[in-house]
Design a protein around this motif. Structure first.
Motif, short mmCIF file in Angstrom:
data_model
loop_
_atom_site.label_atom_id
_atom_site.label_comp_id
_atom_site.label_asym_id
_atom_site.label_seq_id
_atom_site.Cartn_x
_atom_site.Cartn_y
_atom_site.Cartn_z
N ASN A 1 -18.47 2.09 -0.68
CA ASN A 1 -19.10 3.30 -0.14
C ASN A 1 -20.45 3.55 -0.80
O ASN A 1 -21.45 3.80 -0.12
CB ASN A 1 -18.19 4.51 -0.31
CG ASN A 1 -18.80 5.75 0.27
OD1 ASN A 1 -19.01 5.85 1.47
ND2 ASN A 1 -19.11 6.71 -0.59
N THR B 1 -14.82 5.09 7.73
CA THR B 1 -16.11 5.43 7.15
C THR B 1 -16.94 4.18 6.91
O THR B 1 -18.13 4.14 7.25
CB THR B 1 -15.91 6.19 5.82
OG1 THR B 1 -15.20 7.39 6.08
CG2 THR B 1 -17.24 6.51 5.14
N HIS C 1 0.62 4.00 -2.90
CA HIS C 1 0.00 5.28 -2.54
C HIS C 1 1.02 6.37 -2.25
O HIS C 1 0.65 7.55 -2.13
CB HIS C 1 -0.94 5.11 -1.34
CG HIS C 1 -2.21 4.39 -1.68
ND1 HIS C 1 -3.27 5.00 -2.31
CD2 HIS C 1 -2.58 3.09 -1.49
CE1 HIS C 1 -4.24 4.12 -2.49
NE2 HIS C 1 -3.85 2.96 -2.01
N CYS D 1 0.83 -1.21 0.00
CA CYS D 1 0.00 0.00 0.00
C CYS D 1 0.87 1.26 0.00
O CYS D 1 0.62 2.20 -0.74
CB CYS D 1 -0.92 0.03 1.22
SG CYS D 1 -2.06 -1.34 1.35
N THR E 1 2.71 7.10 0.42
CA THR E 1 2.55 7.75 1.71
C THR E 1 2.95 6.78 2.80
O THR E 1 2.93 5.57 2.60
CB THR E 1 1.09 8.22 1.91
OG1 THR E 1 1.00 8.92 3.14
CG2 THR E 1 0.12 7.07 1.91
N LYS F 1 -14.66 2.82 -3.61
CA LYS F 1 -15.75 3.62 -4.18
C LYS F 1 -17.03 2.80 -4.28
O LYS F 1 -18.12 3.29 -3.98
CB LYS F 1 -15.35 4.17 -5.55
CG LYS F 1 -14.30 5.24 -5.47
CD LYS F 1 -13.92 5.76 -6.84
CE LYS F 1 -12.83 6.79 -6.75
NZ LYS F 1 -12.42 7.29 -8.06
N ASN G 1 -6.06 1.93 6.66
CA ASN G 1 -7.15 2.91 6.68
C ASN G 1 -6.78 4.14 5.84
O ASN G 1 -6.86 5.27 6.31
CB ASN G 1 -7.46 3.28 8.13
CG ASN G 1 -8.76 4.03 8.27
OD1 ASN G 1 -9.61 4.02 7.38
ND2 ASN G 1 -8.93 4.68 9.39
N TYR G 2 -6.44 3.93 4.59
CA TYR G 2 -6.01 5.01 3.70
C TYR G 2 -7.15 6.01 3.50
O TYR G 2 -8.25 5.66 3.10
CB TYR G 2 -5.57 4.44 2.35
CG TYR G 2 -5.10 5.48 1.37
CD1 TYR G 2 -3.90 6.15 1.57
CD2 TYR G 2 -5.85 5.80 0.25
CE1 TYR G 2 -3.45 7.10 0.68
CE2 TYR G 2 -5.40 6.75 -0.65
CZ TYR G 2 -4.20 7.40 -0.43
OH TYR G 2 -3.76 8.36 -1.31
N GLY G 3 -6.88 7.27 3.81
CA GLY G 3 -7.88 8.33 3.64
C GLY G 3 -9.10 8.17 4.53
O GLY G 3 -10.13 8.77 4.27
N GLY G 4 -9.00 7.36 5.58
CA GLY G 4 -10.13 7.14 6.48
C GLY G 4 -11.21 6.24 5.92
O GLY G 4 -12.30 6.13 6.49
N THR G 5 -10.93 5.56 4.80
CA THR G 5 -11.93 4.71 4.16
C THR G 5 -12.47 3.64 5.10
O THR G 5 -13.68 3.44 5.19
CB THR G 5 -11.33 4.02 2.90
OG1 THR G 5 -11.01 5.04 1.96
CG2 THR G 5 -12.29 3.03 2.29
N MET H 1 2.03 4.88 5.90
CA MET H 1 0.78 4.47 6.56
C MET H 1 1.10 3.49 7.67
O MET H 1 1.97 2.64 7.54
CB MET H 1 -0.16 3.81 5.54
CG MET H 1 -0.58 4.75 4.44
SD MET H 1 -1.45 4.02 3.01
CE MET H 1 -2.27 2.60 3.61
#
Length: 132
Positions: free
Chosen positions: A119, A58, A43, A39, A45, A116, A51-55, A47
């Motif tokens: 969600n 959520t 990405h 990951c 970043t 996506k 929980n990338y981007g708070g996915t 980490m």
């Protein structure tokens, strides 16, 4: 298997094999446990978890909201062993909502496999139940 292009996570680096059987570390190898390094590499970043981007936060909140609604509707019950479906006749939207909740919950990725879509599915499922 998903069709190529159906999810960002379906390419050479982020495929099932790329994440779950990548270089062995804290996962990967033949353990089939996802390796966080895959990951981070993709990405770009640093980490500490998936929980990338708070996915995942959520999705967990949406799953909890859907579970609460299914309990209110009598579709599932809770006992000392957890949550269980009630065997009875229900409107189709209730059955579909249970199917969506169970499938996403049991996937255990909390949206990491197709964020996506997961969600949208949860948003639409909750909207359909609340529109009754």
């Amino acid at each position: 298997y998903p069709e190529a292009g159906s999810s960002y996570h379906y390419n050479d680096d982020a495929s099932c094999v790329g994440c779950h059987m990548g270089e062995y570390g804290a996962g990967g190898g033949h353990s089939f446990k996802p390796n966080l390094d895959a990951c981070v590499d993709c990405h770009g970043t640093n980490m500490d978890d998936f929980n990338y981007g708070g996915t995942q936060t959520t999705v967990q909140t949406q799953l909890d909201d859907l579970k609460t609604k299914l309990v209110e509707l009598g579709v599932i019950v809770v006992d000392e062993d957890g949550y269980h479906p009630v065997q009875a006749e229900f409107p189709m939207v209730h059955v579909q909502a249970y199917f969506n909740w169970k499938g996403i919950k049991d996937d255990r990725s909390l949206g990491a496999h197709n964020p996506k879509y997961v969600n949208a599915l949860l948003v639409n499922t909750l909207a359909a139940l609340n529109a009754e």
